[in-house]
Design a protein around this motif. Structure first.
Motif, PDB file in Angstrom:
ATOM      1  N   THR A 380       0.862  -1.182   0.000  1.00 24.78           N
ATOM      2  CA  THR A 380       0.000   0.000   0.000  1.00 24.78           C
ATOM      3  C   THR A 380       0.896   1.230   0.000  1.00 24.78           C
ATOM      4  O   THR A 380       2.011   1.177   0.520  1.00 24.78           O
ATOM      5  CB  THR A 380      -0.872   0.119   1.284  1.00 24.78           C
ATOM      6  N   THR A 381       0.422   2.317  -0.538  1.00 20.54           N
ATOM      7  CA  THR A 381       1.159   3.575  -0.460  1.00 20.54           C
ATOM      8  C   THR A 381       0.451   4.443   0.570  1.00 20.54           C
ATOM      9  O   THR A 381      -0.778   4.508   0.576  1.00 20.54           O
ATOM     10  CB  THR A 381       1.132   4.292  -1.830  1.00 20.54           C
ATOM     11  N   VAL A 382       1.233   5.050   1.494  1.00 17.20           N
ATOM     12  CA  VAL A 382       0.587   5.916   2.499  1.00 17.20           C
ATOM     13  C   VAL A 382       1.033   7.357   2.282  1.00 17.20           C
ATOM     14  O   VAL A 382       2.158   7.627   1.867  1.00 17.20           O
ATOM     15  CB  VAL A 382       0.909   5.480   3.952  1.00 17.20           C
ATOM     16  N   GLU A 383       0.102   8.285   2.578  1.00 16.61           N
ATOM     17  CA  GLU A 383       0.380   9.710   2.401  1.00 16.61           C
ATOM     18  C   GLU A 383       0.607  10.390   3.740  1.00 16.61           C
ATOM     19  O   GLU A 383       1.075  11.508   3.802  1.00 16.61           O
ATOM     20  CB  GLU A 383      -0.804  10.418   1.703  1.00 16.61           C
ATOM     21  N   SER A 384       0.233   9.706   4.845  1.00 17.87           N
ATOM     22  CA  SER A 384       0.331  10.359   6.152  1.00 17.87           C
ATOM     23  C   SER A 384       0.549   9.311   7.236  1.00 17.87           C
ATOM     24  O   SER A 384       0.389   8.122   6.994  1.00 17.87           O
ATOM     25  CB  SER A 384      -0.987  11.085   6.458  1.00 17.87           C
ATOM     26  N   GLU A 385       0.900   9.801   8.461  1.00 22.56           N
ATOM     27  CA  GLU A 385       1.096   8.869   9.576  1.00 22.56           C
ATOM     28  C   GLU A 385      -0.190   8.168   9.964  1.00 22.56           C
ATOM     29  O   GLU A 385      -0.190   6.997  10.304  1.00 22.56           O
ATOM     30  CB  GLU A 385       1.642   9.623  10.794  1.00 22.56           C
ATOM     31  N   SER A 387      -2.630   7.387   8.099  1.00 23.49           N
ATOM     32  CA  SER A 387      -2.952   6.336   7.143  1.00 23.49           C
ATOM     33  C   SER A 387      -2.003   5.156   7.297  1.00 23.49           C
ATOM     34  O   SER A 387      -2.371   4.020   7.059  1.00 23.49           O
ATOM     35  CB  SER A 387      -3.010   6.935   5.737  1.00 23.49           C
ATOM     36  N   SER A 391      -3.298   1.482   8.042  1.00 21.06           N
ATOM     37  CA  SER A 391      -2.889   0.374   7.162  1.00 21.06           C
ATOM     38  C   SER A 391      -2.459  -0.836   7.970  1.00 21.06           C
ATOM     39  O   SER A 391      -2.725  -1.969   7.607  1.00 21.06           O
ATOM     40  CB  SER A 391      -1.725   0.771   6.281  1.00 21.06           C
TER      41      SER A 391
END
Ligand code: F0G
Length: 395
Positions: A380-385, A387, A391
């Motif tokens: 998965t790609t995360v944009e923030s802590e 998220s 995850s």
């Protein structure tokens, strides 16, 4: 003195010539020893621990410390049998079992004053030849099927400065070409597994397994050109002659279903194989339709009381993923065929609940990084802590 010997027709000759094939019947030659010439005088670690049963001078060895590979006890995927061990040949210097044979064959090449060595290859022999030729300070030529060799193997051959010769066709065509070359020329030493010195080095895997765990009931092994199963059986028989084992294990030779001429011959009780003209499998290392050592493979498996089986690509991928995700052992697809064969045979009760089994896995997973694209993915790609937290918790 050790001699060349043809298991098919009985031809024999001295080792003072460069021979690969029997001049009478064309089968690949073996090296045999008289009583007293095989000595169990073992010291050190790895392939050269067994130099008292090898036909080259260990003082002149070209070596990168091959052999002495880890043998792991399976924790999770071998529950259907008493014990499953995994012999990880992917831990050799170039990441495959080929190094056991290559160290001996390149030592022989240097003894015989060759300045060049050549092979046809689905990748691993090429990588091993390239690296050992560079170690020996001689030239390496590798003939490979264009576009059909895994990334890591090509990278190794390139890095070592080998001459890479691509053919528009499959491995079988490449092997035919180098065989004809070797018949007509003494300019380069042929180090495919039709070279009996390769087999001598590769037999040492049998010595290691027996020294580590005694006598298993079964050994499973992937089969392509059929040199390695020939070497394994030769080693086991020598160990019996040396009094190191009483009972020979049964061999389970595993081919990919789309490249399984030896399985078909085994199942139909045939004395000969019908080559597969267009072999197909995701296990590119064993994508071979006309194995050079088929006769010796059939004989070995039959003598052992074991079997040859074919496994689907689908099961190969599952076995590869099981091995990496449940046991922590990352191998390339051809190696996973060994495990796929084990799983099949355990389920069908060919291999029994009270059996001790060793599965030889032949090549490192890093050889073929693209192969993991077939696995289930957890990326998965995360944009923030937040998220990131989500995850992890959501799994
Ligand atoms: N496993 C791997 C990873 C291999 O690279 C090979 C053969 C085999 C199994 C089968 O061994 O040919 O002795 O029956 N690779 C050869 C090559 C053909 O050119 O690297 P085999």
């Amino acid at each position: 003195m050790p001699r060349y010997f043809c298991e098919n027709c009985g031809f024999t000759d001295l080792l003072d010539k460069n021979l690969y094939f029997c001049p009478n019947c064309g089968d690949p030659l073996t090296i045999i020893y008289n009583d007293g010439e095989l000595e169990a005088n073992f010291s050190g670690l790895g392939v050269w621990r067994y130099s008292s049963v090898l036909p080259v001078d260990p003082d002149k060895k070209v070596s990168l410390n091959e052999g002495n590979t880890p043998l792991y006890k399976s924790l999770r995927i071998g529950n259907e049998v008493k014990e499953l061990y995994i012999k990880n040949e992917g831990m050799n210097p170039t990441g495959s079992f080929k190094d056991r044979g290559m160290t001996v064959a390149i030592t022989r090449a240097v003894e015989r004053k060759f300045k060049s060595v050549i092979c046809a290859s689905t990748g691993n022999t090429a990588a091993s030849l390239a690296i050992y030729a560079s170690r020996a300070g001689i030239k390496g030529y590798v003939v490979v099927p264009d576009g059909a060799v895994a990334l890591g193997k090509m990278a190794q051959a390139r890095a070592a400065g080998a001459h890479i010769i691509k053919v528009r066709g499959n491995f079988d065509l490449a092997l035919e070409m180098v065989k004809n070359f070797a018949r007509g020329s003494n300019d380069a030493y042929l180090v495919n597994s039709v070279n009996p010195f390769r087999i001598e080095g590769q037999k040492t895997v049998a010595y290691e397994i027996i020294e580590e765990i005694g006598e298993p009931d079964w050994i499973t092994i992937p089969v392509g050109n059929a040199g390695n199963i020939t070497a394994l059986w030769k080693g086991l028989n020598e160990l019996k002659r040396l009094g190191k084992i009483k009972n020979l294990p049964k061999l389970l030779g595993v081919q990919a279903a789309g490249a399984s001429p030896i399985v078909k011959a085994f199942n139909s009780n045939s004395e000969t194989i019908e080559p597969v003209t267009s072999p197909s499998t995701i296990a590119t290392a064993i994508k071979i339709g006309n194995p050079a050592s088929w006769r010796r493979a059939l004989k070995s498996v039959r003598e052992s009381g074991g079997a040859m089986i074919g496994v689907s690509d689908d099961l190969i991928v599952k076995a590869q993923y099981l091995l990496s995700s449940k046991e922590g052992i990352f191998v390339e697809p051809a190696s996973a065929a060994s495990i796929a064969g084990f799983l099949n045979a355990a389920r069908s009760n060919l291999i029994r609940k009270d059996d001790v089994v060793v599965s030889i896995v032949t090549g490192n997973g890093l050889k073929d990084p693209d192969s993991v694209n077939r696995f289930e993915s957890f990326e998965t790609t995360v944009e923030s802590e937040e998220s990131l937290l989500y995850s992890v918790i959501a799994q």
